[in-house]
Design a protein around this motif. Structure first.
Motif, PDB file in Angstrom:
ATOM      1  N   ALA A 184       0.854  -1.184   0.000  1.00 31.68           N
ATOM      2  CA  ALA A 184       0.000   0.000   0.000  1.00 31.68           C
ATOM      3  C   ALA A 184       0.885   1.228   0.000  1.00 31.68           C
ATOM      4  O   ALA A 184       2.078   1.151   0.315  1.00 31.68           O
ATOM      5  CB  ALA A 184      -0.938   0.003   1.210  1.00 31.68           C
ATOM      6  N   LEU A 185       0.316   2.379  -0.309  1.00 31.78           N
ATOM      7  CA  LEU A 185       1.116   3.597  -0.387  1.00 31.78           C
ATOM      8  C   LEU A 185       1.566   4.076   0.980  1.00 31.78           C
ATOM      9  O   LEU A 185       2.635   4.685   1.104  1.00 31.78           O
ATOM     10  CB  LEU A 185       0.314   4.695  -1.085  1.00 31.78           C
ATOM     11  N   VAL A 186       0.777   3.806   2.041  1.00 32.77           N
ATOM     12  CA  VAL A 186       1.135   4.298   3.377  1.00 32.77           C
ATOM     13  C   VAL A 186       1.061   3.204   4.437  1.00 32.77           C
ATOM     14  O   VAL A 186       2.053   2.883   5.079  1.00 32.77           O
ATOM     15  CB  VAL A 186       0.235   5.486   3.797  1.00 32.77           C
ATOM     16  N   ASN A 187      -0.115   2.614   4.652  1.00 33.30           N
ATOM     17  CA  ASN A 187      -0.341   1.748   5.808  1.00 33.30           C
ATOM     18  C   ASN A 187      -0.750   0.327   5.418  1.00 33.30           C
ATOM     19  O   ASN A 187      -1.558   0.139   4.520  1.00 33.30           O
ATOM     20  CB  ASN A 187      -1.465   2.313   6.692  1.00 33.30           C
ATOM     21  N   GLY A 188      -0.217  -0.636   6.167  1.00 30.58           N
ATOM     22  CA  GLY A 188      -0.810  -1.952   6.082  1.00 30.58           C
ATOM     23  C   GLY A 188      -2.192  -1.952   6.715  1.00 30.58           C
ATOM     24  O   GLY A 188      -3.184  -2.337   6.102  1.00 30.58           O
ATOM     25  N   ILE A 189      -2.262  -1.492   7.980  1.00 28.44           N
ATOM     26  CA  ILE A 189      -3.538  -1.338   8.687  1.00 28.44           C
ATOM     27  C   ILE A 189      -3.571   0.050   9.294  1.00 28.44           C
ATOM     28  O   ILE A 189      -2.616   0.473   9.953  1.00 28.44           O
ATOM     29  CB  ILE A 189      -3.705  -2.397   9.792  1.00 28.44           C
ATOM     30  N   LEU A 190      -4.668   0.768   9.119  1.00 23.19           N
ATOM     31  CA  LEU A 190      -4.903   2.060   9.743  1.00 23.19           C
ATOM     32  C   LEU A 190      -6.040   1.935  10.740  1.00 23.19           C
ATOM     33  O   LEU A 190      -7.145   1.513  10.389  1.00 23.19           O
ATOM     34  CB  LEU A 190      -5.259   3.110   8.689  1.00 23.19           C
ATOM     35  N   LEU A 191      -5.762   2.312  12.016  1.00 24.86           N
ATOM     36  CA  LEU A 191      -6.799   2.326  13.045  1.00 24.86           C
ATOM     37  C   LEU A 191      -7.032   3.754  13.516  1.00 24.86           C
ATOM     38  O   LEU A 191      -6.104   4.410  14.007  1.00 24.86           O
ATOM     39  CB  LEU A 191      -6.384   1.474  14.251  1.00 24.86           C
ATOM     40  N   GLU A 192      -8.269   4.234  13.375  1.00 22.76           N
ATOM     41  CA  GLU A 192      -8.666   5.519  13.940  1.00 22.76           C
ATOM     42  C   GLU A 192      -9.798   5.332  14.948  1.00 22.76           C
ATOM     43  O   GLU A 192     -10.488   6.292  15.300  1.00 22.76           O
ATOM     44  CB  GLU A 192      -9.084   6.479  12.826  1.00 22.76           C
ATOM     45  N   THR A 193      -9.986   4.104  15.405  1.00 26.26           N
ATOM     46  CA  THR A 193     -11.050   3.796  16.349  1.00 26.26           C
ATOM     47  C   THR A 193     -10.492   2.963  17.503  1.00 26.26           C
ATOM     48  O   THR A 193      -9.363   2.486  17.449  1.00 26.26           O
ATOM     49  CB  THR A 193     -12.188   3.023  15.669  1.00 26.26           C
ATOM     50  N   ALA A 194     -11.310   2.764  18.523  1.00 27.91           N
ATOM     51  CA  ALA A 194     -10.839   2.147  19.765  1.00 27.91           C
ATOM     52  C   ALA A 194     -11.280   0.687  19.875  1.00 27.91           C
ATOM     53  O   ALA A 194     -12.155   0.206  19.157  1.00 27.91           O
ATOM     54  CB  ALA A 194     -11.381   2.935  20.960  1.00 27.91           C
ATOM     55  N   ASN A 195     -10.621   0.001  20.810  1.00 30.28           N
ATOM     56  CA  ASN A 195     -11.034  -1.338  21.236  1.00 30.28           C
ATOM     57  C   ASN A 195     -10.971  -2.381  20.126  1.00 30.28           C
ATOM     58  O   ASN A 195     -11.838  -3.259  20.028  1.00 30.28           O
ATOM     59  CB  ASN A 195     -12.462  -1.300  21.814  1.00 30.28           C
ATOM     60  N   ASN A 196      -9.951  -2.296  19.290  1.00 32.00           N
ATOM     61  CA  ASN A 196      -9.757  -3.299  18.256  1.00 32.00           C
ATOM     62  C   ASN A 196      -8.655  -4.276  18.663  1.00 32.00           C
ATOM     63  O   ASN A 196      -7.732  -3.927  19.393  1.00 32.00           O
ATOM     64  CB  ASN A 196      -9.382  -2.630  16.932  1.00 32.00           C
ATOM     65  N   LEU A 197      -8.755  -5.501  18.153  1.00 28.56           N
ATOM     66  CA  LEU A 197      -7.740  -6.528  18.383  1.00 28.56           C
ATOM     67  C   LEU A 197      -7.093  -6.885  17.064  1.00 28.56           C
ATOM     68  O   LEU A 197      -7.781  -7.298  16.114  1.00 28.56           O
ATOM     69  CB  LEU A 197      -8.365  -7.777  19.000  1.00 28.56           C
ATOM     70  N   LEU A 198      -5.763  -6.751  16.988  1.00 33.68           N
ATOM     71  CA  LEU A 198      -4.981  -7.172  15.826  1.00 33.68           C
ATOM     72  C   LEU A 198      -4.035  -8.266  16.279  1.00 33.68           C
ATOM     73  O   LEU A 198      -3.194  -8.040  17.165  1.00 33.68           O
ATOM     74  CB  LEU A 198      -4.184  -6.003  15.244  1.00 33.68           C
ATOM     75  N   ASP A 199      -4.130  -9.439  15.666  1.00 30.51           N
ATOM     76  CA  ASP A 199      -3.345 -10.569  16.152  1.00 30.51           C
ATOM     77  C   ASP A 199      -2.942 -11.471  14.989  1.00 30.51           C
ATOM     78  O   ASP A 199      -3.733 -11.739  14.084  1.00 30.51           O
ATOM     79  CB  ASP A 199      -4.173 -11.353  17.172  1.00 30.51           C
ATOM     80  N   LEU A 200      -1.684 -11.919  15.011  1.00 29.67           N
ATOM     81  CA  LEU A 200      -1.193 -12.954  14.102  1.00 29.67           C
ATOM     82  C   LEU A 200      -1.298 -12.576  12.628  1.00 29.67           C
ATOM     83  O   LEU A 200      -1.511 -13.423  11.765  1.00 29.67           O
ATOM     84  CB  LEU A 200      -1.945 -14.273  14.350  1.00 29.67           C
ATOM     85  N   ASN A 201      -1.113 -11.280  12.331  1.00 30.11           N
ATOM     86  CA  ASN A 201      -1.074 -10.850  10.940  1.00 30.11           C
ATOM     87  C   ASN A 201       0.363 -10.835  10.429  1.00 30.11           C
ATOM     88  O   ASN A 201       1.319 -10.740  11.191  1.00 30.11           O
ATOM     89  CB  ASN A 201      -1.694  -9.459  10.813  1.00 30.11           C
ATOM     90  N   ASN A 202       0.508 -10.928   9.114  1.00 29.67           N
ATOM     91  CA  ASN A 202       1.808 -10.844   8.449  1.00 29.67           C
ATOM     92  C   ASN A 202       1.746  -9.653   7.497  1.00 29.67           C
ATOM     93  O   ASN A 202       0.935  -9.642   6.569  1.00 29.67           O
ATOM     94  CB  ASN A 202       2.085 -12.147   7.692  1.00 29.67           C
ATOM     95  N   ILE A 203       2.602  -8.646   7.751  1.00 31.29           N
ATOM     96  CA  ILE A 203       2.517  -7.378   7.017  1.00 31.29           C
ATOM     97  C   ILE A 203       3.873  -7.063   6.406  1.00 31.29           C
ATOM     98  O   ILE A 203       4.897  -7.136   7.082  1.00 31.29           O
ATOM     99  CB  ILE A 203       2.083  -6.238   7.956  1.00 31.29           C
ATOM    100  N   SER A 204       3.880  -6.680   5.122  1.00 32.38           N
ATOM    101  CA  SER A 204       5.151  -6.382   4.459  1.00 32.38           C
ATOM    102  C   SER A 204       4.957  -5.366   3.350  1.00 32.38           C
ATOM    103  O   SER A 204       3.845  -5.109   2.879  1.00 32.38           O
ATOM    104  CB  SER A 204       5.768  -7.665   3.883  1.00 32.38           C
ATOM    105  N   ASP A 205       6.076  -4.777   2.926  1.00 33.07           N
ATOM    106  CA  ASP A 205       6.146  -3.916   1.749  1.00 33.07           C
ATOM    107  C   ASP A 205       5.184  -2.736   1.817  1.00 33.07           C
ATOM    108  O   ASP A 205       4.483  -2.412   0.846  1.00 33.07           O
ATOM    109  CB  ASP A 205       5.882  -4.734   0.472  1.00 33.07           C
ATOM    110  N   VAL A 206       5.154  -2.082   2.991  1.00 32.95           N
ATOM    111  CA  VAL A 206       4.410  -0.835   3.167  1.00 32.95           C
ATOM    112  C   VAL A 206       5.287   0.108   3.985  1.00 32.95           C
ATOM    113  O   VAL A 206       6.122  -0.338   4.766  1.00 32.95           O
ATOM    114  CB  VAL A 206       3.058  -1.053   3.881  1.00 32.95           C
ATOM    115  N   PRO A 207       5.117   1.431   3.832  1.00 35.56           N
ATOM    116  CA  PRO A 207       5.911   2.338   4.676  1.00 35.56           C
ATOM    117  C   PRO A 207       5.653   2.142   6.172  1.00 35.56           C
ATOM    118  O   PRO A 207       6.580   2.120   6.970  1.00 35.56           O
ATOM    119  CB  PRO A 207       5.473   3.725   4.201  1.00 35.56           C
ATOM    120  N   ARG A 208       4.390   1.992   6.564  1.00 34.94           N
ATOM    121  CA  ARG A 208       4.031   1.790   7.964  1.00 34.94           C
ATOM    122  C   ARG A 208       3.197   0.513   8.079  1.00 34.94           C
ATOM    123  O   ARG A 208       2.143   0.387   7.454  1.00 34.94           O
ATOM    124  CB  ARG A 208       3.223   2.965   8.497  1.00 34.94           C
ATOM    125  N   GLY A 209       3.674  -0.402   8.903  1.00 33.08           N
ATOM    126  CA  GLY A 209       2.936  -1.648   9.039  1.00 33.08           C
ATOM    127  C   GLY A 209       1.554  -1.435   9.615  1.00 33.08           C
ATOM    128  O   GLY A 209       0.534  -1.808   9.019  1.00 33.08           O
TER     129      GLY A 209
END
Length: 376
Positions: free
Chosen positions: A111-136
């Motif tokens: 992606a051009l900037v983010n693998g994942i973008l969070l602007e909200t609360a109470n989320n769970l991110l687990d066991l992801n594989n992220i590559s080839d982005v400026p910000r994971g």
């Protein structure tokens, strides 16, 4: 397009080459929908959009134009997908109060900037594989998110957090980052635990950095705790600049160019650390000047009111201080870092091969009772 539709199953479809969004689920009644096993490719405005909907399941899909979770009651599950967004800002974007989502076991890239973008609360991110982005993973102006057990590589910054509170990062493996593994800016009451990768705190306070492997730097960041970290093989094991009242305890600083650097920093406590086999052990400097040549264990210049006690030093040359720092606490019974009976800094005799026994004992007495000393 599903609007105000619930309990639907969108399974094993090809959704290709649309001018808009490949699949949109919208409406306050659009709950409990399953999107599974689909291929969503080359859809101009995004692959999947969950808008004002909740409790949807996005499982085992392949998509190359990203996924947006926008508003709604949240509680969506995004798992086991292969995802990218080569021409978009983020692969996954969670925005506009869409809270309490679970994003797990996805392969995310490009992606051009983010693998994942969070602007909200109470989320769970687990066991992801992220590559080839400026910000994971980017977390912006939000709170109470848990990020765990994720591999991030070939990026600039692994976890990028700005203006957030109560963010918990644990079990991360950030490799080949051009900048930092974890970056906190104006972030408070958060933690990084049991992770691999460099950590940078900028304008951040009241955070706990514990049981990590990698270089650590603090800039204008007071009242943080750095505990039980392995800071080895770095240009600086830990760098503290314009930061006060931090606790740096029970860490290993080994085989670095400099074990620790303190620049224009006061009221920090440094205790129970092992500082060994560094070219320069610990360097305190209130003026911002660079270290001079030589192999120091602990170099202090013009920094004031830092407390350094019960550390183990084993460097070619351990310390120099022309400031007003405290190098030991009042004589206090207790088990020290080498299981002795009193808390004090420890300088092994083996680093003084040319000094007589009497001279060594005299030096220890001077170091113990002096708060302003120089030794090279």
């Amino acid at each position: 397009f599903l609007q105000d539709a619930w309990d639907n199953h969108v399974i094993d479809n090809e959704i290709l080459d649309n001018g808009g969004v490949g699949l949109t689920v919208t409406g306050e009644f659009s709950n409990n929908n399953e999107i599974r096993g689909n291929e969503l490719i080359n859809n101009l405005d995004g692959s999947i959009k969950l808008e004002v909907s909740a409790q949807s399941f996005v499982i085992d899909n392949t998509l190359n134009n990203g996924l947006i979770i926008d508003s709604g009651d949240g509680f969506n599950t995004i798992t086991q997908n292969i995802m990218s967004n080569e021409f978009g800002e983020s692969v996954i974007a969670v925005i506009h109060d869409a809270e309490q989502n679970t994003i797990t076991e996805n392969v995310i890239s490009n992606a051009l900037v983010n693998g994942i973008l969070l602007e909200t609360a109470n989320n769970l991110l687990d066991l992801n594989n992220i590559s080839d982005v400026p910000r994971g993973i980017s977390i912006i102006d939000t709170s109470l998110n848990l990020i765990s057990n994720t591999v991030i590589y070939d990026i600039s910054t692994g976890i990028y957090v700005i203006g957030a509170q109560n963010i918990n990062v644990t079990g991360m493996d950030v490799r080949d980052a051009l900048a930092n593994g974890v970056y906190f800016n104006e972030t408070t009451n958060s933690g990084v635990h049991n992770s691999f990768g460099d950590i940078y705190l900028d304008g951040s306070s009241n955070n706990l950095i514990r049981n990590n492997t990698g270089c650590i730097e603090l800039h204008e960041s007071p009242n943080n705790i750095l505990r039980r970290n392995n800071m080895s093989g770095c240009p600086k094991g830990v760098g503290i600049r314009k930061s006060s009242a931090n606790s740096i305890a029970d860490n290993l600083m080994e085989n670095n160019e400099v074990g620790a650097v303190f620049v224009e920093s006061t009221l920090n406590q440094v205790f129970d650390n092992k500082v060994k086999s560094n070219k320069i052990g610990i360097f305190l400097n209130g003026s911002g000047a660079a270290a001079t040549s030589g192999l120091f264990g602990f170099f202090a210049k013009s920094a004031t009111s830092n407390l350094v006690y019960n550390n183990f030093f084993e460097n070619d040359l351990n310390a120099q201080d022309d400031g007003f720092n405290n190098w030991n606490i009042t004589l206090t019974p207790g088990t020290n870092i080498v299981n002795g009976s009193f808390l004090m800094n420890i300088f092994p005799v083996l680093i003084f091969p040319l000094l007589s026994f009497v001279t060594i004992i005299t030096l220890f007495v001077v170091l113990y009772f002096s708060n302003n000393w120089s030794f090279v």
